[in-house]
Each structure stands twice: as structure tokens, then as C-alpha cells.
Design a protein around this motif. Structure first.
Motif, PDB file in Angstrom:
ATOM      1  N   UNK A   1       9.861   4.819   2.781  1.00  0.00           N
ATOM      2  CA  UNK A   1      10.705   6.049   2.465  1.00  0.00           C
ATOM      3  C   UNK A   1      11.296   6.541   4.137  1.00  0.00           C
ATOM      4  N   UNK A   2      10.737   6.760   4.570  1.00  0.00           N
ATOM      5  CA  UNK A   2      10.526   7.654   6.207  1.00  0.00           C
ATOM      6  C   UNK A   2      11.650   6.909   6.494  1.00  0.00           C
ATOM      7  N   UNK A   3      11.566   5.731   6.290  1.00  0.00           N
ATOM      8  CA  UNK A   3      12.867   4.825   7.495  1.00  0.00           C
ATOM      9  C   UNK A   3      13.772   4.936   6.752  1.00  0.00           C
ATOM     10  N   UNK A   4      14.104   4.753   5.915  1.00  0.00           N
ATOM     11  CA  UNK A   4      14.973   4.394   4.739  1.00  0.00           C
ATOM     12  C   UNK A   4      16.585   6.077   4.852  1.00  0.00           C
ATOM     13  N   UNK A   5      15.251   6.991   4.345  1.00  0.00           N
ATOM     14  CA  UNK A   5      15.493   8.687   5.141  1.00  0.00           C
ATOM     15  C   UNK A   5      15.994   8.983   6.272  1.00  0.00           C
ATOM     16  N   UNK A   6      15.383   8.676   7.535  1.00  0.00           N
ATOM     17  CA  UNK A   6      16.042   8.181   8.556  1.00  0.00           C
ATOM     18  C   UNK A   6      17.710   8.196   9.523  1.00  0.00           C
ATOM     19  N   UNK A   7      17.993   7.401   8.512  1.00  0.00           N
ATOM     20  CA  UNK A   7      19.564   7.262   9.296  1.00  0.00           C
ATOM     21  C   UNK A   7      20.594   7.870   8.731  1.00  0.00           C
ATOM     22  N   UNK A   8      21.760   8.121   9.549  1.00  0.00           N
ATOM     23  CA  UNK A   8      22.428   9.888   9.341  1.00  0.00           C
ATOM     24  C   UNK A   8      22.983   9.040   8.172  1.00  0.00           C
ATOM     25  N   UNK A   9      23.402   7.881   7.370  1.00  0.00           N
ATOM     26  CA  UNK A   9      24.485   7.369   6.298  1.00  0.00           C
ATOM     27  C   UNK A   9      23.725   7.346   5.400  1.00  0.00           C
ATOM     28  N   UNK A  10      22.400   6.614   5.690  1.00  0.00           N
ATOM     29  CA  UNK A  10      21.894   7.036   4.422  1.00  0.00           C
ATOM     30  C   UNK A  10      20.799   8.447   3.702  1.00  0.00           C
ATOM     31  N   UNK A  11      20.827   9.274   4.407  1.00  0.00           N
ATOM     32  CA  UNK A  11      20.885  10.479   4.383  1.00  0.00           C
ATOM     33  C   UNK A  11      21.695  11.568   3.369  1.00  0.00           C
ATOM     34  N   UNK A  12      22.779  10.852   4.126  1.00  0.00           N
ATOM     35  CA  UNK A  12      24.261  11.612   3.658  1.00  0.00           C
ATOM     36  C   UNK A  12      24.309  11.094   1.987  1.00  0.00           C
ATOM     37  N   UNK A  13      24.183  10.104   2.308  1.00  0.00           N
ATOM     38  CA  UNK A  13      24.353   9.206   0.353  1.00  0.00           C
ATOM     39  C   UNK A  13      23.434   9.773  -0.288  1.00  0.00           C
TER      40      UNK A  13
ATOM     41  N   UNK B   1      12.754   2.270  -3.004  1.00  0.00           N
ATOM     42  CA  UNK B   1      12.192   3.940  -4.347  1.00  0.00           C
ATOM     43  C   UNK B   1      13.295   4.703  -4.418  1.00  0.00           C
ATOM     44  N   UNK B   2      14.352   4.920  -3.975  1.00  0.00           N
ATOM     45  CA  UNK B   2      15.053   6.448  -3.793  1.00  0.00           C
ATOM     46  C   UNK B   2      16.319   6.442  -4.324  1.00  0.00           C
ATOM     47  N   UNK B   3      16.841   5.455  -4.312  1.00  0.00           N
ATOM     48  CA  UNK B   3      17.691   4.792  -5.271  1.00  0.00           C
ATOM     49  C   UNK B   3      17.565   3.884  -6.941  1.00  0.00           C
ATOM     50  N   UNK B   4      18.644   4.424  -8.122  1.00  0.00           N
ATOM     51  CA  UNK B   4      18.379   3.283  -8.910  1.00  0.00           C
ATOM     52  C   UNK B   4      20.202   3.030  -9.004  1.00  0.00           C
TER      53      UNK B   4
ATOM     54  N   UNK C   1       0.758  -0.955  -0.465  1.00  0.00           N
ATOM     55  CA  UNK C   1       0.119  -0.273  -0.515  1.00  0.00           C
ATOM     56  C   UNK C   1       0.677   0.822   0.427  1.00  0.00           C
ATOM     57  N   UNK C   2       0.733   2.341  -0.266  1.00  0.00           N
ATOM     58  CA  UNK C   2       0.776   3.487  -0.616  1.00  0.00           C
ATOM     59  C   UNK C   2       1.604   4.562   0.875  1.00  0.00           C
ATOM     60  N   UNK C   3       0.404   3.577   2.117  1.00  0.00           N
ATOM     61  CA  UNK C   3       1.560   4.430   3.771  1.00  0.00           C
ATOM     62  C   UNK C   3       2.338   3.781   3.646  1.00  0.00           C
ATOM     63  N   UNK C   4       2.514   2.479   3.208  1.00  0.00           N
ATOM     64  CA  UNK C   4       3.462   1.383   3.919  1.00  0.00           C
ATOM     65  C   UNK C   4       4.659   1.688   3.064  1.00  0.00           C
ATOM     66  N   UNK C   5       4.435   2.122   1.641  1.00  0.00           N
ATOM     67  CA  UNK C   5       5.695   2.701   0.984  1.00  0.00           C
ATOM     68  C   UNK C   5       6.153   3.990   1.604  1.00  0.00           C
ATOM     69  N   UNK C   6       5.681   5.141   1.764  1.00  0.00           N
ATOM     70  CA  UNK C   6       5.893   6.155   2.501  1.00  0.00           C
ATOM     71  C   UNK C   6       6.884   5.742   4.504  1.00  0.00           C
ATOM     72  N   UNK C   7       5.712   4.809   4.483  1.00  0.00           N
ATOM     73  CA  UNK C   7       7.210   4.521   5.594  1.00  0.00           C
ATOM     74  C   UNK C   7       8.229   4.142   5.112  1.00  0.00           C
TER      75      UNK C   7
END
Length: 97
Positions: free
Chosen positions: A10-22, A58-61, A2-8
Motif C-alpha cells: 500500500x505504501x509503495x503504491x501511494x509513494x508515486x506522485x501519479x498514483x497519489x494524484x489518482x 487493494x486501494x482501488x476497485x 502477510x499483513x506487513x507485506x500488504x502494508x508495504x
């Protein structure tokens, strides 16, 4: 999924300092994983795990070019999300609790 699960995801993936930096490192275009490894001071295995999480959200390719894997933002919409959060943080009242 579901869209809600995908949104969550994305936020979880971006919530880590290393992933944010990437993600911020890839703002100006694709980079070879070797360049990411130079900029992100972690082991290759650790970096690979973070890249995998960002791809699954779905953030990177990625694309193999010659012998090297190159990573890029899947689309520019992710920049809007990051920029919006950065703008929010810049205007945040740190005295507010």
C-alpha cells in the motif's frame, strides 16, 4: 500474503506522485477512466499501469459501466491514511534535520 507485506505494498503504491494524484482525484466518488485520462496527463498505457498497481494493493476497485471502466476507492480508510499524511506534512518542521 502477510499483513506487513500488504502494508508495504500500500505504501509503495501511494509513494508515486501519479498514483497519489489518482487517489486524491477519486476522493469524491467513482470516475470513468476517460475522466482520469483527462486529469492525469499521461498515455493511456501509463495510466493503466498505475491503476493496476493501485488495484493490486487493494486501494482501488473498478466496475465496467456500459462501454467505460469506472474506478473508485476500495474503501474510505485510504482517505484516512492520505489525510493523516497530509496533516503530518502540514505540521512538519522543515528546519528539522
Amino acid at each position: 500474503m502477510r499483513k506487513e507485506e500488504l502494508s508495504i505494498r500500500v505504501f509503495k503504491a501511494l509513494g508515486h506522485p501519479i498514483r497519489y494524484k489518482i487517489v486524491k482525484f477519486l476522493y469524491d466518488g467513482p470516475k470513468c477512466v476517460c475522466k482520469l485520462n483527462e486529469d492525469i496527463e499521461f498515455s493511456q498505457a501509463n495510466l493503466s499501469q498505475h491503476l493496476k498497481i493501485l488495484k493490486e494493493a487493494g486501494i482501488l476497485s473498478s466496475e465496467k459501466i456500459g462501454m467505460n471502466m469506472h474506478y473508485s476507492l476500495a474503501n474510505d480508510e485510504i482517505k484516512s491514511i492520505i489525510d493523516s499524511v497530509d496533516e503530518f506534512v502540514s505540521s512538519y518542521d522543515y528546519n528539522f534535520k
